[in-house]
Design a protein around this motif. Structure first.
Motif, PDB file in Angstrom:
ATOM      1  N   PHE A  46      47.992 -35.795 -32.531  1.00 20.55           N
ATOM      2  CA  PHE A  46      47.051 -35.615 -33.677  1.00 20.55           C
ATOM      3  C   PHE A  46      46.515 -36.857 -34.197  1.00 20.55           C
ATOM      4  O   PHE A  46      47.136 -37.890 -34.087  1.00 20.55           O
ATOM      5  N   SER A  50      43.779 -35.694 -38.946  1.00 18.53           N
ATOM      6  CA  SER A  50      44.085 -34.272 -38.693  1.00 18.53           C
ATOM      7  C   SER A  50      45.541 -34.017 -39.395  1.00 18.53           C
ATOM      8  O   SER A  50      45.776 -33.054 -39.722  1.00 18.53           O
ATOM      9  N   TRP A  51      46.336 -34.912 -39.130  1.00 21.36           N
ATOM     10  CA  TRP A  51      47.739 -34.569 -39.504  1.00 21.36           C
ATOM     11  C   TRP A  51      47.771 -34.719 -41.137  1.00 21.36           C
ATOM     12  O   TRP A  51      48.680 -33.815 -41.656  1.00 21.36           O
TER      13      TRP A  51
END
Length: 69
Positions: A46, A50-51
């Motif tokens: 990721f 996004s994480w």
């Protein structure tokens, strides 16, 4: 493909000694996730952004249905 040989993998403190969880490693510009039962198995990757969005959502009281609206 990213060389994961130097990755430092971490499990949540909530998992204690359970083997049924995921492990997470941060390397370079990415976050990597693997199954703790299969450390030689596949790894998901990721972006850091996004994480962070995932973690923010998981830590909030936002429901999944609200996210898809």
């Amino acid at each position: 493909m990213t060389d994961m040989s130097s990755a430092q993998w971490f499990k949540s403190s909530h998992s204690m000694s359970a083997q049924t969880c995921v492990e997470v490693a941060a390397m370079g510009q990415g976050i990597f996730v693997r199954d703790s039962k299969d450390p030689a198995g596949p790894v998901l990757s990721f972006s850091c952004r996004s994480w962070q969005e995932f973690a923010d959502c998981a830590n909030s009281e936002t429901s999944v249905s609200a996210l898809s609206a």
